[in-house]
Each structure stands twice: as C-alpha cells, then as structure tokens.
Write an enzyme that holds these catalytic residues in place. Structure first.
Site, mmCIF file in Angstrom:
data_model
loop_
_atom_site.group_PDB
_atom_site.id
_atom_site.type_symbol
_atom_site.label_atom_id
_atom_site.label_comp_id
_atom_site.label_asym_id
_atom_site.label_seq_id
_atom_site.Cartn_x
_atom_site.Cartn_y
_atom_site.Cartn_z
ATOM 1 N N TYR A 94 -10.372 -99.752 -2.185
ATOM 2 C CA TYR A 94 -11.370 -98.960 -2.998
ATOM 3 C C TYR A 94 -12.734 -99.180 -2.144
ATOM 4 O O TYR A 94 -13.289 -98.394 -1.825
ATOM 5 C CB TYR A 94 -11.656 -99.104 -4.361
ATOM 6 N N SER A 121 -20.676 -95.673 -4.664
ATOM 7 C CA SER A 121 -20.424 -97.014 -5.569
ATOM 8 C C SER A 121 -21.107 -98.035 -4.982
ATOM 9 O O SER A 121 -21.329 -98.197 -3.846
ATOM 10 C CB SER A 121 -18.821 -97.368 -5.747
#
Length: 343
Positions: A151, A138
């Site tokens: 995250y 990501s």
C-alpha cells in the site's frame, strides 16, 4: 446544470461517503467498484439525497473495464466534470510473507487503478479543456510504515505519477486540473476485509477519522484544485513534517511501535479478504453491503479542526491578521511603558 462526478471505489469507505456528499449536492454520480451489493446501496443513498446515480461494476485494474465505465458515464450523464480515484486493495503482512501474485494485485489496483482512471478521465477532459481529477492519497504516501509495504509503495507511486502529470498539464496550458487529497487514518471497512497475515485484527493508527471527514476533504479538493495537494486531518500534516524534519528518528520509532499500533487485541476471522474478489455476500449467501464505516466508530472523530480551517482560508487569514495586530498593539504598549521587548 448538475456536476457529473465519477468515483472509483464507491461501494464502501471514503468513496461511499464521498458519493453521499455529492448526492446532497444534486450531482450526477457514477459509482464504480467490483461489488454489486455495495454499489446498489450507494446508488439508493445518492438518489435519496437528491442526486442521480449510475452503477458500473468494474475492476479498475482492468483498463478496458474502466474505459467502458467512462463511456457509460458520458452516454448517461454527459461530459465529465470530476473524476475521483479512490479504490484500492492491500495486504497487511511483513514483506517476505506477501506472495508475488498478492503484491502485484495490490499494486495493480492501488497504483495502476489510479493510472487507468486518470487516463480515462483525461481522454475525455483534455479535448474539452475542462475537468478535475482528484487522487485520494494517504499520509502513508509521504511516510511509509511497517506491515503495509504494498500500500505504501503504491501511494508513493501515485504521488510521483500525479506530480509528473501536473507538470505536463502546466506545460500545455491545460485548464484540466489534478490534485491529491492526502488522508489520515480513516474508519473504513478495509480493516475487516483486507488480506492479513497478522495474528490480530488490523486497525488504523490513531487518531482515527470518520469517512465523512475524508469525503469533505475530497470534495473541497475538487472544488479548489489549484493546490498541488491537501492534507486532511492534523495527523496527516504532523506525519509529513515529522518525516521531513527527523526521518531517521521516525524510522526507529515506527520499527519499535508500528507493529503493535496497527493491531487490536482481537483475532481476525480467517478466510476473509477482498484482494482478488469482492466480498459481496454474507456467510448465509445473501448479498451484503459493507457501508462506509468500519468497526471503529467508538474511536473515530467526526470532525477535523485542521480540515475545517482549510475549507475556510479567509477565516484563517483573519485570525492571523488579528493575531498580528494584537502583537503589534502589545509591543507598542510595552514600549510606552518603557519596557521594550528583546525583539
């Protein structure tokens, strides 16, 4: 011979879209996730598109379950060619509002789940000196944002782990490859089922891309694993460069805008979370399938010009060559007119 491809987190989102893509290729696709309903639906899609599917209900945070799924994959389809780590879980909340148990669970899935999947793949690939591992990363693994500390921390850890592993494979001269596909904001169901303590419904920070854009990026990374990582979507590349060039300025910008930009104007339904258990049933008690897409179809892009160019480097090279030739021609014309440029 069809490829044997393992996908974790295959029941929804990017994993689901990637499974469909490999189905169109006629691959043997092993689908791993916790939710049976989503896995069964994904398997039907893969087979309808021309591939073969094997469903494996497993929690990737549990090493033994991952190993058992890998064993079943090889017993059914033979040696593994590609292993794609995609599963994750998360919490949307300021750090002090996340319990230790929640933080540990998100980290075990989103980071250690990738470690477990990578270990299972390497155990089978290294003796054959063949195979590719793709980590679905990501932009937030390069540039952290508020409200997603669990995250972001896990995705940063995946980057560090993968870089270390890559050097070890290079040291031994292995032909097993590992690469990272760094993702932009994607319209997946996670924003409707993630554990959230925000007052409003979470949303990805625009621009938002459809899962199919991400899936094409994952498959391209698997097909061309020589690069350390690939950035999917222009926004991912922009985020990386902004963080490298002006990290302190970006900190202040995110502190000012990062809370509101990750929330819609709608309230989030209470009691909905897949952190500890899969959301595999509807309120009526019937098994439910969440699919690949989230609730932001009206705002999500189905194409990425940057990703498309990355899949066709020859076109990019040709464009640069034509541009350079044009510049040389223009400069020569200026000189002939007696007006040389300053360069």
């Amino acid at each position: 011979m069809p490829q044997t491809v393992v996908i974790t987190g295959a029941s929804a989102g990017i994993g689901r879209a990637t499974a469909r893509l490999y189905g169109t290729r006629g691959a043997d696709v092993v689908l791993i996730a916790r939710g049976r309903a989503g896995l069964d639906a994904a398997a039907q899609e893969v087979e309808a598109l021309g591939g073969r599917a094997l469903v494996q209900v497993a929690d990737i945070a549990d090493t033994r379950q991952v190993e058992a799924a890998a064993d079943a994959a090889e017993q059914t389809f033979g040696p593994l060619d590609v292993w794609i780590n995609c599963a994750f879980s998360s919490v949307f909340a300021p750090f002090e509002q996340i319990t230790p148990e929640e933080y540990e669970r998100a980290t075990r899935v989103t980071y250690l789940g990738f470690v477990n999947g990578t270990r299972a793949a390497l155990t089978r690939m290294l003796p054959r000196d063949h195979g590719t591992i793709v980590q679905v990363g990501s932009a937030l693994g390069e540039r952290a944002i508020p409200l997603q500390s669990a995250y972001c921390g896990a995705k940063h850890a995946v980057n560090g782990f993968t870089s270390s592993l890559r050097t070890e494979l290079l040291h031994r001269g292995s032909r097993v490859r590992v690469t990272v596909a760094q993702m932009p904001a994607v319209n997946t169901p996670q924003f409707s089922w993630v554990l959230s303590r925000l007052s409003r419904h979470p949303q990805p920070v625009p621009p938002i891309y459809q899962p199919e854009v991400a899936a094409r990026g994952v498959a391209h990374a698997a097909d061309h694993p020589g690069r350390k990582q690939r950035y999917i979507g222009a926004s991912t590349l922009a985020t990386v460069w902004a963080n490298r060039l002006a990290p302190a300025l970006l900190d202040r910008y995110l502190a000012r805008t990062g809370f509101d930009s990750q929330q819609t104007g709608r309230r989030l339904p209470t009691g909905v979370s897949n952190l500890f258990e899969p959301l595999d049933r509807t309120e009526g008690g019937d098994q439910g399938d969440r699919g690949a897409h989230g609730v932001f179809d009206d705002r999500a892009h189905g194409r990425s010009a940057e990703a498309a160019l990355a899949r066709h480097p020859a076109l990019v090279a040709s464009a640069f060559a034509l541009g350079a030739a044009g510049a040389v021609t223009a400069r020569a014309a200026l000189h002939r007119r007696g007006r040389p440029d300053a360069a």
